[in-house]
Design an enzyme around this catalytic site. Structure first.
Site, PDB file in Angstrom:
ATOM      1  N   GLU A 227      95.478 -46.026 134.631  1.00 45.36           N
ATOM      2  CA  GLU A 227      94.209 -45.408 134.428  1.00 45.36           C
ATOM      3  C   GLU A 227      94.826 -44.014 135.811  1.00 45.36           C
ATOM      4  O   GLU A 227      94.803 -44.666 136.959  1.00 45.36           O
ATOM      5  CB  GLU A 227      92.967 -45.435 135.687  1.00 45.36           C
ATOM      6  CG  GLU A 227      92.600 -47.072 134.088  1.00 45.36           C
ATOM      7  CD  GLU A 227      91.610 -46.159 132.865  1.00 45.36           C
ATOM      8  OE1 GLU A 227      91.442 -45.928 132.791  1.00 45.36           O
ATOM      9  OE2 GLU A 227      91.567 -46.737 131.922  1.00 45.36           O
ATOM     10  N   CYS A 261      88.501 -39.362 140.580  1.00 40.19           N
ATOM     11  CA  CYS A 261      88.987 -38.689 139.616  1.00 40.19           C
ATOM     12  C   CYS A 261      89.018 -37.777 138.277  1.00 40.19           C
ATOM     13  O   CYS A 261      89.827 -37.326 137.707  1.00 40.19           O
ATOM     14  CB  CYS A 261      89.736 -39.839 138.812  1.00 40.19           C
ATOM     15  SG  CYS A 261      88.852 -40.490 138.205  1.00 40.19           S
TER      16      CYS A 261
HETATM   17  P1  NAD Z   1      98.455 -43.725 144.233  1.00 45.21           P
HETATM   18  O1  NAD Z   1      99.265 -43.517 143.313  1.00 45.21           O
HETATM   19  O2  NAD Z   1      99.023 -43.406 145.170  1.00 45.21           O
HETATM   20  O3  NAD Z   1      98.125 -45.287 144.951  1.00 45.21           O
HETATM   21  C1  NAD Z   1      97.214 -46.304 143.906  1.00 45.21           C
HETATM   22  C2  NAD Z   1      98.399 -47.401 144.602  1.00 45.21           C
HETATM   23  O4  NAD Z   1      98.853 -47.680 143.767  1.00 45.21           O
HETATM   24  C3  NAD Z   1      98.030 -48.182 145.326  1.00 45.21           C
HETATM   25  O5  NAD Z   1      97.400 -49.320 145.840  1.00 45.21           O
HETATM   26  C4  NAD Z   1      99.625 -48.589 146.063  1.00 45.21           C
HETATM   27  O6  NAD Z   1      99.476 -48.887 147.258  1.00 45.21           O
HETATM   28  C5  NAD Z   1      99.865 -48.850 145.123  1.00 45.21           C
HETATM   29  N1  NAD Z   1     101.768 -48.238 145.045  1.00 45.21           N
HETATM   30  C6  NAD Z   1     102.031 -47.308 145.414  1.00 45.21           C
HETATM   31  N2  NAD Z   1     103.526 -46.585 145.501  1.00 45.21           N
HETATM   32  C7  NAD Z   1     103.043 -48.054 144.787  1.00 45.21           C
HETATM   33  C8  NAD Z   1     104.634 -48.129 143.886  1.00 45.21           C
HETATM   34  N3  NAD Z   1     105.408 -48.087 144.232  1.00 45.21           N
HETATM   35  N4  NAD Z   1     104.420 -49.583 142.741  1.00 45.21           N
HETATM   36  C9  NAD Z   1     103.195 -50.276 142.979  1.00 45.21           C
HETATM   37  N5  NAD Z   1     101.807 -49.568 143.134  1.00 45.21           N
HETATM   38  C10 NAD Z   1     102.238 -48.536 144.440  1.00 45.21           C
HETATM   39  O7  NAD Z   1      96.802 -43.381 144.084  1.00 45.21           O
HETATM   40  P2  NAD Z   1      95.799 -43.009 145.514  1.00 45.21           P
HETATM   41  O8  NAD Z   1      96.336 -42.000 145.976  1.00 45.21           O
HETATM   42  O9  NAD Z   1      95.202 -44.241 145.977  1.00 45.21           O
HETATM   43  O10 NAD Z   1      94.032 -42.651 144.103  1.00 45.21           O
HETATM   44  C11 NAD Z   1      93.822 -41.411 144.164  1.00 45.21           C
HETATM   45  C12 NAD Z   1      94.702 -40.879 142.234  1.00 45.21           C
HETATM   46  O11 NAD Z   1      94.089 -42.038 142.057  1.00 45.21           O
HETATM   47  C13 NAD Z   1      94.811 -39.990 141.939  1.00 45.21           C
HETATM   48  O12 NAD Z   1      95.721 -38.961 141.378  1.00 45.21           O
HETATM   49  C14 NAD Z   1      93.851 -39.645 141.326  1.00 45.21           C
HETATM   50  O13 NAD Z   1      92.581 -39.183 139.600  1.00 45.21           O
HETATM   51  C15 NAD Z   1      93.918 -41.077 140.851  1.00 45.21           C
HETATM   52  N6  NAD Z   1      92.749 -41.736 140.567  1.00 45.21           N
HETATM   53  C16 NAD Z   1      92.348 -42.403 138.936  1.00 45.21           C
HETATM   54  C17 NAD Z   1      91.761 -43.112 138.343  1.00 45.21           C
HETATM   55  C18 NAD Z   1      91.120 -43.549 136.825  1.00 45.21           C
HETATM   56  O14 NAD Z   1      90.322 -44.294 136.433  1.00 45.21           O
HETATM   57  N7  NAD Z   1      91.693 -42.558 135.615  1.00 45.21           N
HETATM   58  C19 NAD Z   1      90.238 -43.483 138.982  1.00 45.21           C
HETATM   59  C20 NAD Z   1      90.337 -43.038 140.284  1.00 45.21           C
HETATM   60  C21 NAD Z   1      91.950 -42.414 141.067  1.00 45.21           C
END
Ligand code: NAD
Length: 482
Positions: A227, A261
């Protein structure tokens, strides 16, 4: 690299990995003991989720607000608590139907056999959640996974550590660790989590990290639902009433200070209505948040890093000649990282505001000459997570629907398709893989096992060797009815 909330980096790596391996082994063993939880057990799991959401509402509201600096209580209740409880209640109502084997048609030449899809739990599933809706984006996938009869491990975001602590305690108070457990930690913990051989992994977060998660999961052939994010356009058609269109755009952009998002990322509006659109969005924003400097209704930007990133985007667009309209003053707002709605009029296509997902209250507004130009513009970029269209001209609307591909669409409003649990929610292309919510969520976390029930009157033996004249006759009959 974000700092870990609980441990120094090295310790995080070993302790996080150890904890993940320990809980995974525990859940796997429990799964093997009882791989097919009954309907009653799943309903009990959904009741526990509803109970933990309702009894901890206040604690969640406070923890989320502390994590953000300021998060509106009402936004937390509407966009997190209510959404989850309604999702869990809908799952409870529909579960019997979802769990039932579903008949599919059997071709004439195979009759009177029967064919069915029989849903089964997958086993132990992993959920990696982001910070922007830290409870609902963690627990909504868990609702689907538990309804489908799975055990769940959750890794929330390190940026909302207080909320993660409340969630861990609340989940631990109603679920056994072998049913549903939370692992906290930073990037290293996330990496180790993504490398765990789950039976399914649902990741919500950025497209860049999503790619890394998909690569880590591929080592175990763990199926993933991703997502992700992207640039979701809002199109104001020539046939739209500007006032009616701009209110939902301002609301969709300013909810959670644009850290949503599916927030409208930018607006495409008819060339001769560019100024009217900007004025109407600014007016709508002032109506929604008349005291933006002080109101607790308006949410803070999550971190100094994101605040600086957003300010830099605006400055770059200004330097590149775009007109900037700040709806409220940003000067007094820094200690709480509150950023007012900032309209960026007609920025160049290669400015950061038009290349990157904004994820904050900055709204580029671009003039377009026609529906076709809007479609071409959208199709030049990556496939968006959401698309919004405003207007009355149904031909123009249908052209946009047919000729653009996005995760989901709301017509004449913003955000609502996400709250409609009967619509699958997910992206397409770089905005995601797979979907959940409602039945789609149940099926994401199930194996829909295809089963063919042969009839005792089956005629398939007529096609077995030795091949004779009779086989030829049967074959020519089968050819006719295929
Ligand atoms: P992010 O990708 O930085 O982090 C998401 C999660 O991944 C966190 O729990 C983080 O600790 C973990 N993570 C970080 N590096 C990792 C790795 N190498 N391997 C595994 N896990 C890892 O995202 P964010 O800043 O928390 O959220 C914002 C982003 O999420 C935006 O791009 C937004 O559009 C997207 N988003 C999408 C949806 C959807 O439903 N499509 C919903 C909310 C947010």
């Amino acid at each position: 690299m974000p700092a870990d909330t609980t441990h120094a980096l090295g310790a995080d790596q070993s302790e996080g990995e150890h904890e993940i391996a320990r809980i995974f082994a525990l859940q796997k063993a429990a799964y093997l003991q009882n791989p097919f939880p009954s309907y009653d057990r799943r309903i009990a799991g959904l009741d526990k989720l509803i109970q933990l959401i309702e009894t901890n509402e206040d604690a969640f509201v406070k923890a989320i607000s502390a994590d953000f600096g300021c998060r509106s209580k009402h936004e937390t209740i509407i966009a997190e608590m209510l959404v989850m409880v309604s999702g869990a209640r809908m799952a409870k109502k529909s579960l019997k139907n979802w769990m039932r084997p579903r008949g599919v048609p059997t071709p004439l030449h195979m009759l009177p056999a029967k064919s069915k899809l029989e849903p089964q739990p997958l086993g132990v599933v992993g959920i990696i959640a982001p910070w922007n809706y830290p409870v609902s984006l963690a627990l909504a996938p868990a609702i689907a996974a538990i309804a489908a009869g799975n055990r769940v491990m959750l890794k929330p975001s390190e940026l909302t550590a207080r909320t993660s602590d409340v969630m861990r305690e609340a989940i631990g108070s109603v679920f056994d660790e072998d049913e549903f457990a939370v692992v906290v930690g930073g990037v290293e913990t996330g990496q180790a989590f993504a490398e765990t051989p789950f039976d399914h992994l649902l990741f919500t977060g950025s497209t860049n990290i999503g790619m890394r998660v998909a690569m880590a999961a591929a080592k175990n052939l763990t199926p993933v639902t991703l997502e992700l994010g992207g640039k979701s356009p809002a199109i104001i058609d020539d046939s739209a009433d500007i006032e009616k269109a701009t209110n939902p755009i301002a609301y969709g952009k300013m909810l959670n200070a644009g850290q949503t998002c599916v927030a409208p990322d930018y607006v495409l509006t008819p060339m001769n209505k560019l100024d009217a659109t900007a004025d109407a969005i600014a007016a709508a924003a002032r109506m929604l948040y008349p005291e933006i400097d002080t109101t607790a209704d308006y949410t803070s930007i999550i971190s100094d890093r994101h605040f600086a990133r957003l300010k830099a985007m605006v400055e770059e667009a200004r330097d590149r000649g775009a007109r900037i309209i700040e709806v409220g003053s940003s000067n007094a707002l820094y200690p709480q990282r509150k950023l007012p709605l900032t309209l960026v009029i007609d920025p160049p296509a290669d400015a950061a505001v038009m290349k990157e997902e904004i994820f904050g209250p900055i709204l580029p507004i671009l003039p377009v000459g026609s529906t076709d130009e809007a479609i071409t513009r959208i199709n030049k970029g990556e496939r968006p997570l959401a698309l919004y269209w405003f207007g009355e001209d149904t031909d123009a609307r249908d052209r946009v629907l047919q000729q653009t591909i996005s995760g989901g669409v709301t017509i004449n409003d913003t955000l609502w398709h996400v709250a409609q649990e009967h619509l699958p929610f997910g992206g397409v292309g770089k905005s995601g893989i797979g979907a959940y919510h409602g039945r789609a969520g149940f099926e994401t976390f199930s194996h829909l096992k295809p089963v063919f029930y042969q009839s005792r009157f089956a005629s398939g033996g007529l096609l077995h060797p030795p091949y004779t004249e009779k086989t030829e006759k049967t074959l020519s009959f089968v050819r006719k009815i295929l």
